[in-house]
Enzyme design. Structure first.
Site, PDB file in Angstrom:
ATOM      1  N   CYS A 144      -2.812   8.737   3.197  1.00 21.83           N
ATOM      2  CA  CYS A 144      -2.589   8.103   1.972  1.00 21.83           C
ATOM      3  C   CYS A 144      -3.703   8.429   0.927  1.00 21.83           C
ATOM      4  O   CYS A 144      -3.626   8.390  -0.248  1.00 21.83           O
ATOM      5  CB  CYS A 144      -2.419   6.587   1.903  1.00 21.83           C
ATOM      6  SG  CYS A 144      -3.613   5.732   2.671  1.00 21.83           S
ATOM      7  N   GLU A 194       0.972  -1.136   0.022  1.00 17.55           N
ATOM      8  CA  GLU A 194      -0.031  -0.006  -0.008  1.00 17.55           C
ATOM      9  C   GLU A 194       0.941   1.252  -0.187  1.00 17.55           C
ATOM     10  O   GLU A 194       1.568   1.406   1.090  1.00 17.55           O
ATOM     11  CB  GLU A 194      -0.938   0.024   1.095  1.00 17.55           C
ATOM     12  CG  GLU A 194      -1.763  -1.105   1.426  1.00 17.55           C
ATOM     13  CD  GLU A 194      -2.902  -1.220   0.416  1.00 17.55           C
ATOM     14  OE1 GLU A 194      -3.044  -0.403  -0.442  1.00 17.55           O
ATOM     15  OE2 GLU A 194      -3.446  -2.403   0.200  1.00 17.55           O
TER      16      GLU A 194
HETATM   17  P1  NAP Z   1       8.418   5.170   4.259  1.00 19.73           P
HETATM   18  O1  NAP Z   1       9.434   5.913   4.638  1.00 19.73           O
HETATM   19  O2  NAP Z   1       8.479   4.290   3.093  1.00 19.73           O
HETATM   20  O3  NAP Z   1       8.195   4.062   5.854  1.00 19.73           O
HETATM   21  C1  NAP Z   1       7.290   3.125   5.838  1.00 19.73           C
HETATM   22  C2  NAP Z   1       7.721   2.082   6.737  1.00 19.73           C
HETATM   23  O4  NAP Z   1       9.107   1.325   6.214  1.00 19.73           O
HETATM   24  C3  NAP Z   1       8.257   2.587   8.101  1.00 19.73           C
HETATM   25  O5  NAP Z   1       8.065   1.662   9.305  1.00 19.73           O
HETATM   26  C4  NAP Z   1       9.742   2.421   7.945  1.00 19.73           C
HETATM   27  O6  NAP Z   1      10.393   2.230   9.117  1.00 19.73           O
HETATM   28  C5  NAP Z   1       9.682   1.266   7.287  1.00 19.73           C
HETATM   29  N1  NAP Z   1      11.173   1.069   6.379  1.00 19.73           N
HETATM   30  C6  NAP Z   1      11.731   2.092   5.712  1.00 19.73           C
HETATM   31  N2  NAP Z   1      12.759   1.341   5.265  1.00 19.73           N
HETATM   32  C7  NAP Z   1      13.019   0.194   5.780  1.00 19.73           C
HETATM   33  C8  NAP Z   1      13.740  -0.862   5.129  1.00 19.73           C
HETATM   34  N3  NAP Z   1      15.192  -0.867   4.744  1.00 19.73           N
HETATM   35  N4  NAP Z   1      13.732  -2.105   5.946  1.00 19.73           N
HETATM   36  C9  NAP Z   1      12.553  -2.244   6.599  1.00 19.73           C
HETATM   37  N5  NAP Z   1      11.619  -1.165   6.878  1.00 19.73           N
HETATM   38  C10 NAP Z   1      11.757  -0.039   6.280  1.00 19.73           C
HETATM   39  O7  NAP Z   1       7.252   5.890   4.475  1.00 19.73           O
HETATM   40  P2  NAP Z   1       6.537   6.889   5.681  1.00 19.73           P
HETATM   41  O8  NAP Z   1       7.334   8.189   5.433  1.00 19.73           O
HETATM   42  O9  NAP Z   1       6.341   6.102   7.179  1.00 19.73           O
HETATM   43  O10 NAP Z   1       5.006   7.011   5.153  1.00 19.73           O
HETATM   44  C11 NAP Z   1       4.507   8.026   4.302  1.00 19.73           C
HETATM   45  C12 NAP Z   1       4.137   7.338   3.143  1.00 19.73           C
HETATM   46  O11 NAP Z   1       3.179   6.189   3.043  1.00 19.73           O
HETATM   47  C13 NAP Z   1       3.310   8.398   2.164  1.00 19.73           C
HETATM   48  O12 NAP Z   1       3.966   8.215   0.851  1.00 19.73           O
HETATM   49  C14 NAP Z   1       1.787   7.499   2.101  1.00 19.73           C
HETATM   50  O13 NAP Z   1       1.240   8.014   0.822  1.00 19.73           O
HETATM   51  C15 NAP Z   1       2.087   6.338   2.256  1.00 19.73           C
HETATM   52  N6  NAP Z   1       1.004   5.596   2.874  1.00 19.73           N
HETATM   53  C16 NAP Z   1       0.204   4.835   2.130  1.00 19.73           C
HETATM   54  C17 NAP Z   1      -0.867   4.218   2.667  1.00 19.73           C
HETATM   55  C18 NAP Z   1      -1.874   3.096   2.051  1.00 19.73           C
HETATM   56  O14 NAP Z   1      -2.522   2.444   2.717  1.00 19.73           O
HETATM   57  N7  NAP Z   1      -1.365   3.084   0.774  1.00 19.73           N
HETATM   58  C19 NAP Z   1      -1.200   4.402   4.251  1.00 19.73           C
HETATM   59  C20 NAP Z   1      -0.373   5.495   4.891  1.00 19.73           C
HETATM   60  C21 NAP Z   1       0.784   5.816   4.218  1.00 19.73           C
HETATM   61  P3  NAP Z   1      11.406   3.645   9.693  1.00 19.73           P
HETATM   62  O15 NAP Z   1      10.225   4.536  10.323  1.00 19.73           O
HETATM   63  O16 NAP Z   1      11.954   2.849  11.119  1.00 19.73           O
HETATM   64  O17 NAP Z   1      12.255   3.990   8.817  1.00 19.73           O
END
Ligand code: NAP
Length: 519
Positions: free
Chosen positions: A294, A256
């Site tokens: 999102c 997602e």
């Molecule tokens: P993100 O930076 O991609 O991080 C998402 C998750 O991935 C976090 O728990 C992060 O952990 C983890 N992560 C990052 N690098 C990783 C790695 N190398 N190995 C394992 N885990 C890793 O996204 P975000 O900034 O939290 O969220 C914002 C984005 O999410 C936006 O683009 C939004 O549109 C999207 N979103 C989508 C939905 C949907 O249902 N489609 C819902 C909500 C948000 P850490 O925090 O520990 O780095």
């Protein structure tokens, strides 16, 4: 200052090094720290597979539904504490925090009712059985059997409660144990919620583990019976889903990701209920959770003759938003949760301005009401406007995860609106506001393939429509292409990710008996 812990192997693990600070985003005070250093990820995976999985699979759907009901109750009973944590660590106003926390308890409650309705049947049996030969001697029926591995859930920072709960509801009801990882920067709500659930003693050992901090070598442990469900940015999703070990094992991977959702005003919208709903929804989707959903609206498609009145109406409403510290009751929109999010939003608006002009709001950081000057990650609600939809490249390419959206003019035809929506490469939700059934049918035919959900705003739906941002458990959450190509929720279909479909073949009586079909 709180040090967050992980819950692995049936115990709480507190790291002693490798911490990242957790901030109150309205004041920039350090209020906690998080690290997963020292977690034995291989042992956590083994504990889930060997202890949690068998325990869950031994339960009926109704019993697993009872677990979800108990989890939901814990969240409801501790709502006020969780709302306060959400305010302090995520920067949410009370309504914004409750959107997350009540969404979590509501989704768990919904799946608990589904579990009860399934009773003690052994398997889900999608579709009717089918005769495969001249008689019932050879019959076929699909049955859905729980996978025997572990589900790893990685969530985004913006829904610390709903994010873990909506995934957990489906995995646990399906009979699969899980390891959940909230985003580090806003993990306080998830950690406390799970601490309360663990303390309530409602879950079988090994069925639910929590990682606060990095995932170390967790993903390298996963194999063909395991599931990875990820919510976050498209960039992280791509990095994680292309890990060779996961590809080699064909580990199921649901994504997602981000989405350039569009709200489309149909032609001849007039000034009635449909028009009012359009404005109300767009304002809510731009400012609820500071635009960090999102499902938030990023592109607002407006027939060119309506552009002036839409711009004026939205500008008036956005000017009334009170941005500041959610601890101040006058505040209606909180900060972004981290300095990085603020920096990304600032950079993002700069990118959008290559394709659009500022129509309202500064596109910059502002001081927040109730916070010290210069402190807090506050962002001005900002409306941009593109002159030409088909020359507005960045508007269709770049998600600014903040209270930012862009007006995009179109010629009023459903076909052109659908083509412009499609430039976003796939959305979680698209909304269309019209009372013209023919126009809506043409819009669905054109835009349906590029969106996971089409929300139709009309005179009829206006009194009860909850807004486009609400992902309801009865229906699909997920979208094609850029939105990740994933599928969550949608009632019982939400369990599919955690189940293996088996095509059962044999004599009808035997097949039905194995599948638990009695009539
Ligand atoms: P993100 O930076 O991609 O991080 C998402 C998750 O991935 C976090 O728990 C992060 O952990 C983890 N992560 C990052 N690098 C990783 C790695 N190398 N190995 C394992 N885990 C890793 O996204 P975000 O900034 O939290 O969220 C914002 C984005 O999410 C936006 O683009 C939004 O549109 C999207 N979103 C989508 C939905 C949907 O249902 N489609 C819902 C909500 C948000 P850490 O925090 O520990 O780095």
């Amino acid at each position: 200052m709180k040090t967050l812990k992980s819950y692995v192997g049936g115990r709480w693990h507190q790291a002693t090094a490798g911490f990242s600070p957790l901030l109150n985003p309205a004041t920039e005070e350090v209020i906690g720290q998080v690290s997963s250093q020292g977690v034995d990820f291989a042992a956590a995976v083994a504990y889930a597979r060997e202890t949690g999985g068998p325990a869950l699979r031994a339960l009926t759907f109704a019993q697993r539904g009872e677990l979800l009901k108990a989890m939901s109750k814990v969240l409801r009973e501790n709502r006020d504490e969780l709302l306060a944590l959400s305010r302090d660590n995520t920067g949410t106003t009370t309504p914004d925090g409750s959107f997350d926390i009540d969404g979590a308890s509501g989704t768990l409650a919904y799946y608990s009712v589904l579990g009860r309705s399934l009773g003690d049947r052994p398997y889900l049996t999608p579709g009717d059985g089918v005769q495969l030969a001249r008689s019932e001697a050879f019959w076929g029926q699909h049955v859905m059997v729980p996978l025997q591995g572990v589900a790893v859930h990685i969530n985004a920072f913006n829904f610390p409660a709903w994010g873990f709960a909506e995934k957990a509801a489906c995995a646990l009801l399906a009979g699969m144990p899980l390891i959940t990882k909230p985003a580090s920067s806003t993990a306080m709500v998830a950690e406390r919620a799970i601490e309360l659930i663990v303390a309530a003693g409602v879950l079988p050992a090994g069925s639910f583990q929590l990682i606060c901090g990095g995932t170390g070598d967790l993903l390298d442990q996963l194999g063909p019976q395991d599931v990875m469900a990820f919510t976050g940015s498209a960039d992280t999703a791509l990095r994680l889903r292309s890990r060779p070990a996961l590809l080699a094992a064909n580990t199921r991977f649901n994504v997602e990701a981000d989405s350039l959702n569009a709200a489309v005003l149909g032609p001849e919208a007039g000034e009635g209920a449909t028009w009012a709903l359009f404005l109300k929804d767009v304002l809510r989707e731009m400012t609820q959770k500071a635009g960090q959903k999102c499902t938030a609206v990023r592109r607002i498609l407006v027939p060119r003759p309506d552009l002036d009145r839409v711009r004026a109406a939205l500008a008036e409403r956005l000017a009334a938003v009170v941005t500041g510290n959610p601890a101040d009751p006058a505040v209606t929109m909180g900060p972004l949760p981290t300095a990085q999010q603020l920096a990304d939003a600032l950079g993002g608006v700069t990118r959008l301005r290559q394709s659009a002009r500022l129509a309202c709001g500064s596109g910059e950081r502002v001081d927040g009401v109730g916070s010290p000057a210069g402190k807090g990650f506050f962002f001005a609600p900002t409306l941009l406007e593109a002159a030409d939809a088909f020359a507005a490249g960045e508007v269709h390419r770049h998600e600014v995860f903040a209270p930012v959206a862009t007006l995009v003019p179109y010629d009023g035809t459903a076909e052109q609106a659908a083509a412009i929506v499609g430039l976003g490469g796939g959305t979680l939700v698209t909304s269309a506001y019209s009372d013209d059934g023919g126009w809506l049918a043409r819009f669905l035919a054109g835009a349906g393939a590029t969106t996971g959900r089409l929300y139709v705003g009309s005179d009829g739906s206006a009194p009860e429509a909850p807004g486009t941002g609400m992902a309801m458990p009865q229906l699909l959450h997920g979208g094609p292409g850029r939105a990740g190509g994933g599928a969550e929720l949608a009632g019982l279909a939400g369990l599919d990710l955690y189940l293996q479909k088996v095509a059962l073949q044999g004599h009808r009586a035997v097949v039905n008996s194995l599948a638990g079909i009695t009539s």
